[in-house]
Write an enzyme that holds these catalytic residues in place. Structure first.
Site, PDB file in Angstrom:
ATOM      1  N   GLU A  25      47.851  45.841  48.017  1.00  0.00           N
ATOM      2  CA  GLU A  25      46.807  45.798  48.784  1.00  0.00           C
ATOM      3  C   GLU A  25      46.798  46.696  50.213  1.00  0.00           C
ATOM      4  OE1 GLU A  25      44.043  44.133  48.453  1.00  0.00           O
ATOM      5  OE2 GLU A  25      44.411  42.610  46.738  1.00  0.00           O
ATOM      6  N   GLU A  71      47.175  41.385  38.218  1.00  0.00           N
ATOM      7  CA  GLU A  71      47.000  39.776  38.651  1.00  0.00           C
ATOM      8  C   GLU A  71      45.732  39.349  37.840  1.00  0.00           C
ATOM      9  OE1 GLU A  71      46.930  39.002  43.050  1.00  0.00           O
ATOM     10  OE2 GLU A  71      48.498  40.960  43.270  1.00  0.00           O
TER      11      GLU A  71
HETATM   12  C1  IPT Z   1      45.746  39.167  45.685  1.00  0.00           C
HETATM   13  C2  IPT Z   1      47.039  39.489  46.362  1.00  0.00           C
HETATM   14  O1  IPT Z   1      47.590  40.721  45.779  1.00  0.00           O
HETATM   15  C3  IPT Z   1      48.239  38.373  46.189  1.00  0.00           C
HETATM   16  O2  IPT Z   1      49.144  38.547  46.980  1.00  0.00           O
HETATM   17  C4  IPT Z   1      47.419  36.913  46.393  1.00  0.00           C
HETATM   18  O3  IPT Z   1      47.150  36.944  47.924  1.00  0.00           O
HETATM   19  C5  IPT Z   1      46.386  36.772  45.518  1.00  0.00           C
HETATM   20  O4  IPT Z   1      45.578  37.858  45.544  1.00  0.00           O
HETATM   21  C6  IPT Z   1      45.742  35.559  46.078  1.00  0.00           C
HETATM   22  O5  IPT Z   1      46.736  34.219  45.741  1.00  0.00           O
HETATM   23  S1  IPT Z   1      44.513  39.612  46.905  1.00  0.00           S
HETATM   24  C7  IPT Z   1      43.135  39.114  46.575  1.00  0.00           C
HETATM   25  C8  IPT Z   1      42.200  39.537  47.682  1.00  0.00           C
HETATM   26  C9  IPT Z   1      42.520  39.637  45.209  1.00  0.00           C
END
Ligand code: IPT
Length: 989
Positions: free
Chosen positions: A406, A486
């Site tokens: 990010e 993710e």
């Molecule tokens: C994404 C991040 O990479 C992770 O660190 C964490 O924040 C997660 O989301 C949410 O819990 S960023 C999100 C804006 C898609």
């Protein structure tokens, strides 16, 4: 104000070149332990006297090293998700900058040799300036990366004074905006290393594998001898050998060839894993074969120690991952303690090693001044990549380098890419946030919806915004493998759809793996007023900005208890699929390398949940990614009720990470159903037609034989005004009351107001129905019909529900519920909104003396429409207290879908038996959904003195909309007429 080192955007001064982290027999002296410590409010710390060996620090506090001072009673931890807790004014920081001054007095061990000496810090958050015996050694940033100073000739035998000034905020903090607690301090080991003169300081193991043959080359900065006794190998550094017939390394079979690298004055441990990572034909291959990573994103977290983890905790994480069928970990979002990677080599996990770079907070500046795009930060960013690659390059488990998380785009990512490719051409690179994907060997996204993922699998994705369709970037990206870095945001109750995602991931060759967000809830231990332990989130600490509960999004609770979400994930990613087809069991291996020989297949039959015949299947050799068929055991039902065959694939022998008998996969097949004694009963069609629109007037007169205000049907006594059951035989109860709401789960709140059904429910009043009993009718002696209209204040919407009770021949009470929507569910007054209720059900109150539930249906854990694969059909028993899943923030939990029957019991009380027709969802708890919503912590939930039993038609799924797509339509309850039935029976104790 004089800018100190901490505001210099550079990465550090005075440090040695980064190098591999290794274990050797050279003397090593740990400097962990009790240090002197004093916290000040500004970067000036305790002042210029800190390094002075003569400074009297006897009045200072003591602190353990490694640790975070905010978890050791000094200042407080802070949690933000994406926001910087300081103004975006790079590279500067506010004057208020808590600064910890550390001092340690130490003697050298008696036999410390006269050689080169190195002082190593494995991790200092966020920035450390270091003095030894009054002399400045230098400073370093990059919290989760090691740094070293050459201290040769600067040590004394006795009375050395090491002084370290650590700033909570530094220029490095701009590069460390990960979604996690800000936890300053010397939080990883500090050690003194004796480095032999003329010895090896750094080396690289090149161990590749092709078609059964390994190739080994160890290069080093000084000559040495490589010995791998089991392979009969003894070669000098710099000489390459081929090793025919070698066993390769994989996460499934983590074969390490142990040996030594001997150099002047030192013997270094070697753990060589032969393996080759490559991208070919748009796929990720290891050792020439495609792999599918079933992974999680792991932050280092412990509720008491923060990111200062001990080895036992690292092992615990790995054991839990392996036991839950996970084979991969993304080290989100920084390199972990080096010991963790040694353990991944040994236990077998594919690792995506991620650099300590995240500049997420620049989103609030419209990405203006984003460090990867600003030359001022180039050295600092490159330094981080170099320190990661140099430290971790010799781990076979590390198969992919991730440039960071990010951080938008910027030219420096190009420089980092170039540097890594040059230094280590053996591993592909991953970076998700630059839509050109120029610096990544993978196409990658976070949290796509299922249909988006499906199109990606087909290489038919929409061109990302900012990329010209048909451009070279567009064409190149479409040829890349896809890595889902993710998905399935595990915040609170959930995630749902894990099985759906896995089906898609296993359907297309383009997918090489997926990583659930995230491994563990970052809750920090606290004590309530009564001294009970609980877990705090950001919102429990008075600070702003504040990411509040968003740090609680893990598959493990903070104490590392697996959540229901982890159990669901274990089932969704199980590496063995079993399916009954044509009287045979088809067993499919989803392993990429190993055959199923390490598994035993055992089976048993249960009728109405009672165990019958059992045995073991004889399964022929089944290589990776193939199937075998075996005949089903010929098992007799041997009992009344539903009969199910369960087959479990279990570990035949103990492994490093689980005992023999550990269940890897299971399947269940319905063999048949025989009568359970009670004939299925259906109310007469005349009674089941929906209530007419014109309502008859209420008829609250007493029925024959009842007291005033009561209606009786056999042993059932109803309240004559509300029509609710007040007694059934000797069971006292109060209900049913139509219940169309649940205490919102985190996913019902959505992300930042998007996908936020909980707010919609509250906007229209789904959470606060009022009920009006319109009529009680006795069409015949054995039947009572109660008509109720339910809906919220200010609205026309609601349900008209008909409860039809029939007394059956055996004295049980049959209840049929017809709930028909009325009024305007399409809310046009406040923007157009179609609300779907989270639940269609009925709630009953029972006396508080009920303590246990026995049921036949899905269990033992909770289940929801989109998270039910981990549950099995069987007979289960639980105390009502144990039916509650202790989510760190209270929310709906403990539902059980497809319950055939249940019995609620308590000492000295008549048991209430409920038979679904065919099923009900049930929950049972000592507090209401309203109390569950109001509670901020589990200890806010107190026994209401009653048991609240929900017997429901259904509940909507859980999804993962707290950071992800909206809940798919198929897991919602559309507003339409619903009918469900059950029988209620009092059973004498
Ligand atoms: C994404 C991040 O990479 C992770 O660190 C964490 O924040 C997660 O989301 C949410 O819990 S960023 C999100 C804006 C898609």
């Amino acid at each position: 104000m004089i800018a100190g080192f901490h505001e210099d955007p550079g990465p550090g001064t005075g440090r040695r070149a980064p190098r591999a982290d290794f274990v050797s027999d050279a003397p090593r002296h740990s400097l962990n332990g009790q240090w002197r410590f004093l916290l000040s409010g500004t970067a000036a710390g305790t002042g210029p006297g800190l390094p002075d060996p003569a400074l009297d620090d006897s009045g200072w506090e003591r602190i353990r090293v490694p640790s975070h001072w905010v978890l050791e009673g000094h200042d407080r931890p802070l949690y933000t998700n994406t926001a910087y807790p300081f103004p975006i004014d790079p590279p500067y920081l506010p004057d208020d900058n808590p600064t910890g001054d550390y001092r340690l007095r130490f003697d050298l061990p008696a036999d410390w040799p006269a050689a080169r000496d190195v002082l190593r810090f494995q991790g200092v958050d966020s920035c450390g300036t270091v003095w030894l015996n009054g002399e400045l050694l230098g400073h370093s940033k990059g919290s989760r990366l090691p740094f070293e100073f050459d201290v040769t000739g600067r040590l004394r035998e006795r009375g050395n004074v090491l002084a370290v000034r650590v700033h909570r905020w530094s220029s490095g903090s701009y590069l460390e905006d990960q979604d996690m607690w800000w936890l300053p301090g010397i939080f990883r080991d500090v050690e003194l290393l004796s480095r032999p003169e003329g010895g090896i300081d750094d080396f690289t193991v090149h161990a590749s594998y092709h078609d059964g043959t390994g190739t080994l080359l160890v290069t080093a900065d000084a000559p040495g001898l490589v010995e791998l006794p089991a392979l009969g190998l003894a070669i000098p550094t710099g000489e390459q050998v081929t090793v025919p017939g070698v066993r390769p390394w994989s996460a499934e079979d983590p074969c390490l060839h142990r040996g030594t690298l001997t150099a002047a004055g030192e013997t270094i441990d070697l753990a060589v894993g032969f393996r080759t990572v490559e991208i070919a034909g748009g796929r990720l291959l290891v050792n020439g074969r495609p792999i599918l990573m079933r992974g999680v994103n792991r932050h280092e977290h412990d509720p008491d120690r923060g990111r200062s983890l001990d080895r036992a905790t690292m092992i615990r994480d790995i054991e839990l991952m392996k036991r839950h069928n996970l084979n991969a970990v993304r080290t989100s979002h920084y390199p972990p303690h080096p010991e963790f990677l040694r353990l991944c080599d040994e236990y077998g996990l594919w690792v995506v090693d991620e650099c300590d770079i995240e500049t997420h907070g620049f989103i609030y500046a419209g990405w203006e001044g984003n460090p990867p795009a600003e030359p001022m930060w180039r050295d600092a960013l490159l330094d981080r990549a170099r320190r990661m690659v140099e430290r971790d390059k010799n781990h076979p488990s590390v198969i992919i380098w991730s440039l960071g998380n990010e951080s938008g785009g910027g030219a420096t990512f190009g420089d980092i890419e170039e540097w890594i490719r040059e230094r280590d051409p053996t591993r592909p690179l991953h970076y998700e946030r630059d839509p050109s994907y120029r610096h990544s060997d993978f196409y990658s996204l976070m949290y796509p919806a299922q249909d988006t993922l499906e199109r990606i699998g087909q290489r038919k994705e929409d061109t990302p915004a900012g990329v010209e369709p048909g451009s070279p970037d567009d064409v190149r990206r479409r040829e890349l493998p896809f890595l889902l870095c993710e998905y399935a945001h595990a915040m609170g109750n959930g995630p749902g759809s894990l099985v759906d995602y896995q089906r898609i991931l296993e359907s297309y060759e383009r997918f090489c793996g997926a990583f659930v967000w995230e491994w563990i809830d970052h809750g920090l231990a606290g004590r309530d007023a009564l001294g009970r332990r609980y877990y705090r989130h950001g919102g429990d600490i008075d600070a702003s900005p504040n990411g509040e509960r968003f740090c609680l999004d893990g598959l493990l609770f903070p104490d590392r208890t697996p959540s229901p979400g982890l159990l669901e994930l274990r089932k969704a990613v199980e590496p063995v699929a079993m399916e009954v087809s044509g009287g045979e069991l088809v067993i499919t291996s989803k392993y990429d390398f190993t055959a199923l020989d390490q598994l035993t297949f055992r089976w048993f039959v249960e009728a109405d949940g009672m165990r019958g015949a059992s045995g073991t299947l004889s399964v022929p050799h089944c290589p990776a990614r193939s199937s075998v068929r075996v005949p089903l055991p010929s098992a007799e039902a041997g009992g009344d009720g539903e009969t199910w065959l369960t087959v479990e694939a279990v570990l035949a022998e103990e492994t490093r990470w689980a005992p023999a008998g550990h269940v890897i996969a299971f399947t269940q097949t319905h063999l048949g159903t025989t009568a359970r004694g009670r004939p299925p009963s259906t109310p007469s069609p005349a009674l089941s037609s929906p209530a007419p629109d014109a309502e008859p007037a209420p008829t609250p007169q007493p029925a024959v034989g009842g007291r005033v205000g009561e209606v009786r049907l056999g042993t059932a006594v109803f309240d004559g005004r509300t029509g609710r059951l007040a007694r059934l035989g000797d069971v006292e109860l109060d209900g049913p009351v139509l219940d169309v709401w649940r205490a919102p789960i985190e996913n019902d709140h959505g992300l930042g107001g998007a996908n936020a059904p909980a707010a919609d429910w509250e906007a229209v009043g789904v959470d606060r129905f009022l009920h009006r009993t319109a009529a009680l009718d006795r069409p015949d002696e054995r039947t009572l019909v109660v008509r109720v209209r339910s809906g919220p204040a200010t609205r026309t919407l609601g349900f008209r529900t008909t409860y039809t009770y029939r007394l059956l021949d055996d004295g049980t009470l049959h209840l049929r519920i017809d709930a028909d929507p009325v009024g305007d569910w399409d809310d046009t007054a406040y923007g157009h909104l179609t609300v779907t209720p989270p639940r269609m059900g009925t709630r009953f109150a029972l006396p508080g003396g009920y303590t246990d539930v026995t049921w036949f249906g899905l269990g033992p854990g909770e289940s929801y429409a989109d998270s039910r694969a981990a549950a099995r059909v069987g007979r289960f028993r639980s105390s009502i207290d144990a039916l509650q899943t202790p989510y760190v923030v209270p929310q709906e939990n403990g539902n059980h879908v497809e319950t055939r029957w249940l019995e609620v019991s308590g000492d000295g009380l008549p048991t209430l038996r409920v038979d679904g027709e065919p099923h009900v969802d049930f929950t049972a708890r000592r507090w209401t959904s309203e109390a569950l919503r109001a509670a901020r912590h589990p200890h806010d939930l107190t026994d209401s003195g009653r048991v609240w039993l929900n017997l429901d038609h259904g509940q909507q799924g859980v999804g993962s909309a707290s950071c992800g797509p909206a809940l798919p339509e198929r897991y919602r309850l559309k507003v339409r007429p619903r009918t469900w039935s059950m029988t209620l029976t009092p059973v004498r104790p």
